[in-house]
Write a protein that holds these residues in place. Structure first.
Motif, PDB file in Angstrom:
ATOM      1  N   UNK A 130       0.805  -1.221   0.000  1.00  0.00           N
ATOM      2  CA  UNK A 130       0.000   0.000   0.000  1.00  0.00           C
ATOM      3  C   UNK A 130       0.839   1.273   0.000  1.00  0.00           C
ATOM      4  N   UNK A 131       2.119   1.202  -0.362  1.00  0.00           N
ATOM      5  CA  UNK A 131       2.972   2.400  -0.294  1.00  0.00           C
ATOM      6  C   UNK A 131       2.477   3.514  -1.216  1.00  0.00           C
ATOM      7  N   UNK A 150      -0.386   8.711  -1.623  1.00  0.00           N
ATOM      8  CA  UNK A 150      -1.510   9.487  -2.157  1.00  0.00           C
ATOM      9  C   UNK A 150      -2.351  10.089  -1.032  1.00  0.00           C
ATOM     10  N   UNK A 151      -2.593   9.319   0.015  1.00  0.00           N
ATOM     11  CA  UNK A 151      -3.361   9.820   1.170  1.00  0.00           C
ATOM     12  C   UNK A 151      -2.631  11.007   1.788  1.00  0.00           C
ATOM     13  N   UNK A 152      -1.311  10.923   1.894  1.00  0.00           N
ATOM     14  CA  UNK A 152      -0.518  12.035   2.433  1.00  0.00           C
ATOM     15  C   UNK A 152      -0.612  13.249   1.515  1.00  0.00           C
ATOM     16  N   UNK A 153      -0.434  13.044   0.211  1.00  0.00           N
ATOM     17  CA  UNK A 153      -0.474  14.150  -0.753  1.00  0.00           C
ATOM     18  C   UNK A 153      -1.843  14.826  -0.774  1.00  0.00           C
ATOM     19  N   UNK A 181       2.339   7.721 -15.912  1.00  0.00           N
ATOM     20  CA  UNK A 181       2.397   9.121 -15.515  1.00  0.00           C
ATOM     21  C   UNK A 181       1.204   9.602 -14.704  1.00  0.00           C
ATOM     22  N   UNK A 182       0.142   8.800 -14.632  1.00  0.00           N
ATOM     23  CA  UNK A 182      -1.078   9.223 -13.931  1.00  0.00           C
ATOM     24  C   UNK A 182      -0.824   9.452 -12.444  1.00  0.00           C
ATOM     25  N   UNK A 183      -0.158   8.514 -11.795  1.00  0.00           N
ATOM     26  CA  UNK A 183       0.079   8.643 -10.354  1.00  0.00           C
ATOM     27  C   UNK A 183       0.940   9.867 -10.071  1.00  0.00           C
ATOM     28  N   UNK A 184       2.029  10.038 -10.822  1.00  0.00           N
ATOM     29  CA  UNK A 184       2.895  11.208 -10.628  1.00  0.00           C
ATOM     30  C   UNK A 184       2.119  12.501 -10.824  1.00  0.00           C
ATOM     31  N   UNK A 185       1.252  12.528 -11.832  1.00  0.00           N
ATOM     32  CA  UNK A 185       0.447  13.720 -12.100  1.00  0.00           C
ATOM     33  C   UNK A 185      -0.508  13.995 -10.934  1.00  0.00           C
ATOM     34  N   UNK A 186      -1.154  12.941 -10.420  1.00  0.00           N
ATOM     35  CA  UNK A 186      -2.117  13.123  -9.327  1.00  0.00           C
ATOM     36  C   UNK A 186      -1.454  13.570  -8.031  1.00  0.00           C
ATOM     37  N   UNK A 187      -0.192  13.188  -7.824  1.00  0.00           N
ATOM     38  CA  UNK A 187       0.504  13.543  -6.582  1.00  0.00           C
ATOM     39  C   UNK A 187       0.997  14.988  -6.563  1.00  0.00           C
ATOM     40  N   UNK A 188       0.905  15.687  -7.690  1.00  0.00           N
ATOM     41  CA  UNK A 188       1.331  17.094  -7.731  1.00  0.00           C
ATOM     42  C   UNK A 188       0.335  17.955  -6.956  1.00  0.00           C
ATOM     43  N   UNK A 189       0.848  18.950  -6.218  1.00  0.00           N
ATOM     44  CA  UNK A 189      -0.026  19.811  -5.404  1.00  0.00           C
ATOM     45  C   UNK A 189      -1.185  20.444  -6.173  1.00  0.00           C
ATOM     46  N   UNK A 190      -0.963  20.799  -7.414  1.00  0.00           N
ATOM     47  CA  UNK A 190      -2.027  21.442  -8.189  1.00  0.00           C
ATOM     48  C   UNK A 190      -3.175  20.482  -8.536  1.00  0.00           C
ATOM     49  N   UNK A 199      -8.099  13.968  -4.077  1.00  0.00           N
ATOM     50  CA  UNK A 199      -9.064  13.820  -2.971  1.00  0.00           C
ATOM     51  C   UNK A 199     -10.345  13.171  -3.493  1.00  0.00           C
ATOM     52  N   UNK A 200     -10.796  13.626  -4.653  1.00  0.00           N
ATOM     53  CA  UNK A 200     -12.007  13.090  -5.271  1.00  0.00           C
ATOM     54  C   UNK A 200     -11.873  11.577  -5.512  1.00  0.00           C
ATOM     55  N   UNK A 201     -10.739  11.165  -6.047  1.00  0.00           N
ATOM     56  CA  UNK A 201     -10.510   9.750  -6.338  1.00  0.00           C
ATOM     57  C   UNK A 201     -10.395   8.944  -5.038  1.00  0.00           C
ATOM     58  N   UNK A 202      -9.604   9.420  -4.104  1.00  0.00           N
ATOM     59  CA  UNK A 202      -9.400   8.665  -2.862  1.00  0.00           C
ATOM     60  C   UNK A 202     -10.678   8.549  -2.038  1.00  0.00           C
ATOM     61  N   UNK A 203     -11.446   9.631  -1.934  1.00  0.00           N
ATOM     62  CA  UNK A 203     -12.671   9.563  -1.137  1.00  0.00           C
ATOM     63  C   UNK A 203     -13.737   8.705  -1.817  1.00  0.00           C
ATOM     64  N   UNK A 204     -13.565   8.425  -3.111  1.00  0.00           N
ATOM     65  CA  UNK A 204     -14.451   7.494  -3.818  1.00  0.00           C
ATOM     66  C   UNK A 204     -14.190   6.052  -3.373  1.00  0.00           C
ATOM     67  N   UNK A 205     -13.062   5.825  -2.725  1.00  0.00           N
ATOM     68  CA  UNK A 205     -12.705   4.501  -2.218  1.00  0.00           C
ATOM     69  C   UNK A 205     -13.121   4.300  -0.759  1.00  0.00           C
TER      70      UNK A 205
END
Length: 164
Positions: free
Chosen positions: A43-44, A49-52, A81-90, A96-102
């Motif tokens: 789960x690393x 992602x939860x931290x970001x 590249x999706x994960x790297x893109x999602x972890x960017x502050x912008x 948040x939308x994706x994670x809270x959907x889980x």
């Protein structure tokens, strides 16, 4: 009626058998959702992602929460590249939308999932739940381990990142 009972039994048995050592390691639920995930190398990416997304304090909170937790392999299925893109502050809001959907409010065990066809997520949308032939699907993801109990909820491991 008998067919539904047998199917329910088969799916519950498959989920219980699929729990493996993760359940044994966390059977008392002494750690919260974040700490439980952080102790598992699979789960690393989810923990990063939860931290970001700034969701650590929320998922360490009282809850209870049910988390359909994608593994690193699930994140690796996303386009390059999706994960790297999602972890960017912008892109925090999208993350948040994706994670809270889980995440589903409350503690929903594998046995309870058997009687559900959908569940409303913290994000606000419904996830679809299908059970058949000993498998539980949440949207397009398969639950591979269920009922990892934590002090503030339950984790069900999934093999695919689900999208709102």
């Amino acid at each position: 009626m008998l067919k539904r009972t047998l199917t329910k039994f088969a799916v519950t048995a498959a989920l219980i058998l699929g729990m493996g050592s993760a359940m044994a390691a966390h059977h008392k639920g002494g750690h919260d959702i974040v700490d439980t995930a952080a102790k598992n190398d699979d789960f690393s990416t989810l923990v990063a992602a939860v931290k970001a997304a700034g969701l650590v304090d929320t998922l360490k909170g009282e809850g209870p929460f049910t988390v359909f937790a994608p593994t690193n392999a699930a994140f690796a299925k996303l386009p390059e590249g999706t994960v790297d893109m999602l972890l960017k502050p912008e892109n925090k809001d999208k993350l948040v939308d994706i994670l809270t959907y889980h995440v589903v409010p409350g503690k929903v065990t594998a046995e309870q999932v058997m009687d559900m066809s959908s569940a409303t997520t913290v994000q606000g949308s419904d996830i679809m739940i299908k059970t058949s032939y000993g498998k539980v699907k949440v949207d397009n993801a398969t639950v591979t381990k269920a009922d990892i109990m934590t002090s503030n909820g339950v984790i069900h491991v999934i093999d695919t990142v689900i999208m709102p």
